[in-house]
Design a protein around this motif. Structure first.
Motif: not given
Ligand code: FES
Ligand code: FES
Lengths: 153, 792
Positions: B11-12, B683, B680-681, B504, B676-677
């Motif tokens: 998680e970030r 998406h 997100g990129q 981001g 996970m990151i």
């Protein structure tokens, strides 16, 4: 000029302000609560969403002077005693944010969705968030976060 | 813990401030005694400035000063630059107009900067701006990309509005391929103009301290070091060593915040001039007008194909719109970032590309998510479909026949592609998308009266920008390496400085994962510092999917140096030799023994070399105290992510509304640090790419007014526009960097427009241009019915 009293994040504030001061400017500039963002000038982006008397509103569409006596909750007032609100925790867990600019508005809007609909479907979440633009996430993880928060609250 | 950090969905660490409203974006900063700036912009697309009368405005309440183009001349503030020199095919250099930060004789697009009013409050600045009287002589605007070369010249000395006429590839060999082809497939394409629309509008605050001569600029930048370099070296505002640029939390960039804008230069200059802080925050309408736009190509392409379906040649002519001036990366985007990839991931032996870049009276066009690569991918993927359709072949099989299969592969154009397995991701994507079941789904849609189509996009991109010696040999004004500093503190925790910038992308997490993995230190003890030229070493910023491949590699290299020094210190402390020491999971161990020191003990020893109570930590002779290493990493090659995307759309024939009902993709980004990151990129990229295909369009009318200058007129993709994306990966590690990573930030935006458009065209059976809005689709369906009736 007009004197207004608001309850902001549980604290009473009284200020004398210009009649035409937007609620978003009042929050950011007079109260220094910069978690509420301004992303547009046509009330389309939703970055400025806060709760007024428990309902989500775009704070750039309201005049602070017009809501005298109301209770306002901003993103800064969402967590209690340092504990993240379930919606905040879910956004983190599901990577529902990237640059974070739309995030306060998204979270405030999503919290209100769950107040209205305890168990929304994917389609209902996407439709509710139609007024919040995010350029980073493609929305998928935001939807996942809202679903998780629905389960946890 | 150590090796499990790579590939783990951590998680970030940066999230907490953003979800609690504690982010600190430029507009959130308030400085003591600050003034407010409001820019006066041109309402005309093209006009001569006859006179700027500021006398009334200067006397207005609260006004501190007003600066115009005349001040810029007087104070010798230099113009904005284009950082990449392109040479035309006739050997002449590209032609550029002067680009003063405040115009003095001519304005060249609606939104061009004419003057800035600085006042005690924003309201007073805005009110005074109304009193500034600018006398314009309005000239005919040149707006259209395709006809710019035949329109009146905007600039004296720039014939046909042509910046350059450039070519790439072996023309003769390509002609020969076409002469021998069994079939030549033709296609005309528009790549629509887009507005990047990072959700945080641009902003700048300048602050000057006259007693120390220190100038600070807080700004919404993806690239603070380059901003400082340019404003210092080219605009001449302030020397680099006395100038600090801070890019705090930045709310998205997508390319639009790579380069310093006129406002940044003017705000820095104004703060110095008046000796007080000056704050400027862009309004969204002004962002539409003055942020650099993206894409805007008009292209004709031809494909030479043998009758067995093997592609033997590609010929492309493109006109690229640069807008009113040459912006920083504007000239490399439609050339070296575009043309080398027109052959996609296919083994095409001959290709030729001609690009004519034109000036028009529109906002400058520069790099936007993908920069050149989406345009190349759109071209090749559309024409591959067209060819398969014309030849009556299955579009998937036609692609497979032409994939590159052996690596390294030297393209016919520029790139040497180190690794990949295109069949692997395409087969996986076809399965994920249930291609086999498509006919049934199409029939089901038809039963509901709807049209269903499927589209593929198999793509490659060149990322990890870029080997300095290569790019500087083809015109780049700077090298594109990256820097890192890994600094142990005496108590064993680490500060990592990077020249990359996160707005981001989650660098604080991903980069810490790399360090945790390399050095065996828990994530919680690692802090990433970026975005402040006074803190870390000079760096080149974040764009071109380069941060991990180049910046991450620099961090990895700095960690190697730390380990190297650690081994020397550990050997001394453990009475061994450095080559007898192994380093694993944060411990230096004498081989085949249980003698060891943790990296924390070594750091402590490095900072307190000597005897301290029980602790004896003498350093070996010749080893300096301290534990801090800097590395500059210059990649040996680009990296080449690739992937296969499959889109399915359903179209309502009565309304023309297109719905993306299924989207599946399998990407090869090499090694994944944090899946996970990465997801997100992908998406986010998909949302922007689907936005380009179906909704977004920056539209200027014939007088050069931007008709789509707000969220009411420019269709931003919303949550209810998308289905749930299905994402999987394959992995062939990159060989060009120590991490094996390829980059993932732009892939979604590169791959998705052709996947969507191929699906739309498959559904409606006729060509259509982007964006395929409901109105356009509806019209296309009407026209088809009418012409079918006529034919009958
Ligand atoms: S700032 Fe309120 S909707 Fe955009
Ligand atoms: S996270 Fe950047 S706009 Fe939503």
């Amino acid at each position: 000029m007009k004197s207004v009293t608001l309850e902001v994040n549980g604290k009473k504030v009284t200020k004398t302000i210009e009649d035409h001061l937007l609620l978003s400017s009042f929050i950011r500039e007079q109260l220094n609560l910069t978690g509420t963002h301004v992303g547009c000038d046509t009330s389309q982006c939703g970055a400025c969403v806060v709760h007024v008397d428990g309902k989500s509103v775009k704070s750039c569409t309201l005049l602070a002077a017009d809501i005298d006596g109301s209770a306002v909750t901003t993103i800064e007032g969402l967590s209690t005693n340092g504990e993240l609100h379930p919606m905040q925790a879910a956004f983190k867990k599901h990577h529902g944010l990237q640059c974070g600019f739309c995030t306060p508005g998204m979270i405030m809007s999503s919290v209100d969705l769950l107040n209205n609909n305890k168990n929304p479907s994917d389609a209902e979440i996407r439709e509710w968030l139609e007024g919040n633009i995010c350029r980073c996430t493609g929305y998928q993880n935001i939807v996942a976060a809202v679903k998780e928060a629905a389960q946890n609250s | 813990m150590a090796s499990s950090m790579i590939g783990s969905r951590v998680e970030r660490t940066e999230d907490k401030k953003f979800i609690t409203g504690k982010g600190r974006y430029t507009a959130d900063i308030t400085l003591h005694g600050q003034t407010y700036a409001f820019f006066i912009r041109s309402p005309h697309a093209r006009a001569k400035i006859k006179k700027v009368d500021i006398s009334k405005a200067l006397a207005a309440p609260g006004v501190v000063t007003i600066l115009t183009g005349q001040d810029i001349i007087k104070d010798k503030i230099g113009g904005l630059i284009a950082g990449w020199k392109i040479v035309s095919k006739d050997g002449t250099d590209m032609k550029l107009p002067a680009h003063p930060p405040l115009a003095h004789d001519q304005v060249n697009y609606v939104g061009d900067h004419v003057a800035v009013v600085i006042a005690e409050s924003l309201e007073e600045a805005r009110n005074a701006a109304e009193l500034v009287n600018v006398d314009y002589k309005v000239l005919t605007a040149v707006v259209n990309t395709a006809s710019a070369m035949t329109s009146e010249a905007i600039y004296e000395g720039i014939d046909k509005n042509l910046c350059f006429d450039w070519e790439l590839g072996d023309k003769a060999k390509t002609e020969e391929a076409f002469a021998k082809a069994d079939r030549i497939v033709h296609l005309k394409l528009n790549n629509n103009r887009l507005v990047p629309n990072a959700m945080e509008p641009r902003a700048s605050i300048g602050e000057y301290n006259s007693s120390t001569d220190d100038l600070t600029l807080y700004t919404t930048s993806q690239n603070p070091h380059l901003t400082r370099l340019v404003i210092s070296a080219f605009n001449g505002v302030h020397p680099e060593h006395k100038f600090r640029v801070v890019a705090p939390d930045v709310g998205g960039g997508f390319g639009s915040k790579i380069y310093p804008y006129a406002e940044d230069v003017v705000i820095a200059y104004a703060a110095k001039k008046i000796g007080r802080p000056v704050k400027w925050v862009c309004e969204r309408t002004d962002s539409f007008l003055s942020d650099c736009h993206g894409r805007d190509h008009v292209t004709e392409a031809e494909l030479a194909v043998r009758k067995d379906g093997i592609v033997t040649g590609l010929r492309v002519n493109t006109i690229a719109n640069l807008g009113g001036y040459g912006s920083l990366f504007a000239t490399v985007t439609p050339t070296y970032l575009y043309a080398p990839l027109i052959v996609g991931l296919y083994n095409i032996p001959a290709a030729y590309c001609n690009v004519k870049a034109v000036f028009t009276n529109t906002a400058p066009v520069d790099a936007y998510r993908g920069a050149g690569r989406p345009e190349a991918t759109y071209l090749i993927e559309r024409i591959m479909d067209q060819a398969a359709n014309e030849m009556g072949m299955d579009r998937a099989e036609f692609r497979k026949k032409n994939f590159i299969t052996a690596f390294p592969h030297q393209q016919c154009l520029v790139h040497n592609i180190d690794s990949g397995d295109y069949h692997a991701h395409f087969n996986k994507a076809l399965e994920l998308a249930d291609y086999k079941g498509f006919a049934k789904r199409k029939a089901d849609s038809a039963a509901k009266g709807k049209l269903r189509g499927i589209g593929f996009s198999t793509y490659i991109e060149a990322c990890g920008i870029a080997p300095s010696s290569v790019v500087m040999s083809i015109g780049a004004g700077v090298g594109l390496w990256e820097s890192a500093e890994v600094r142990f503190n005496a108590t064993g925790n680490i500060s990592v400085f990077t020249g990359a910038h996160s707005h981001g992308q989650g660098h604080a997490t991903t980069f810490a994962q790399i360090v945790a993995d390399k050095l065996g230190v828990p994530m919680a003890n690692i802090d990433l510092v970026h975005g402040d030229t006074d803190k870390g070493p000079f760096g080149m910023g974040t764009y071109g999917s380069r941060s991990l491949a180049v910046g991450g590699s620099a961090i990895s290299k700095a960690c190697d140096k730390i380990i190297d020094k650690g081994k020397r210190v550990a050997a001394h402390m453990l009475e061994s030799t450095p080559d007898e020491i192994d380093f694993k999971d944060g411990e230096f161990i004498v081989r085949n023994s249980n003698k060891k020191k943790t990296i924390g003990e070594i750091a402590f020893a490095c900072y307190l070399p000597g005897t301290y109570g029980e602790i004896k930590s003498p350093l070996p002779a010749g080893v300096e105290p301290g534990l801090k290493e800097t590395a500059f990493y210059d990649p040996i090659n680009f990296s080449f992510p690739s992937g296969s995307h499959v889109c399915e759309v359903e179209i309502d024939q009565d309304t023309g509304v297109t719905k993306v009902v299924k989207y599946s993709c399998v990407d090869d980004f090499g090694t994944l640090i944090n899946p996970m990151i990465v997801e997100g990129q992908v998406h986010g990229g998909l949302a922007q790419g689907i936005g380009q295909a179906l909704y977004e369009n920056a539209y200027y009318d014939e007088t050069g007014q931007l008709v789509t200058a707000s969220y009411m007129d420019y269709a931003m993709p919303r949550a209810d526009h998308f289905p749930e994306f299905k994402i999987e990966y394959t992995c062939t590690p990159a060989t060009s960097n120590p991490l094996g990573v390829k980059g993932c930030g732009e892939a979604g935006a590169i791959a998705s427009p052709p996947a969507v458009m191929n699906a739309v065209i498959d559904a409606i059976g006729t060509d259509i241009s982007m964006p395929a809005t409901s109105e356009k689709v509806w019209q296309a369906l009407r026209t088809k019915v009418k012409s079918a009736k006529k034919a009958a």
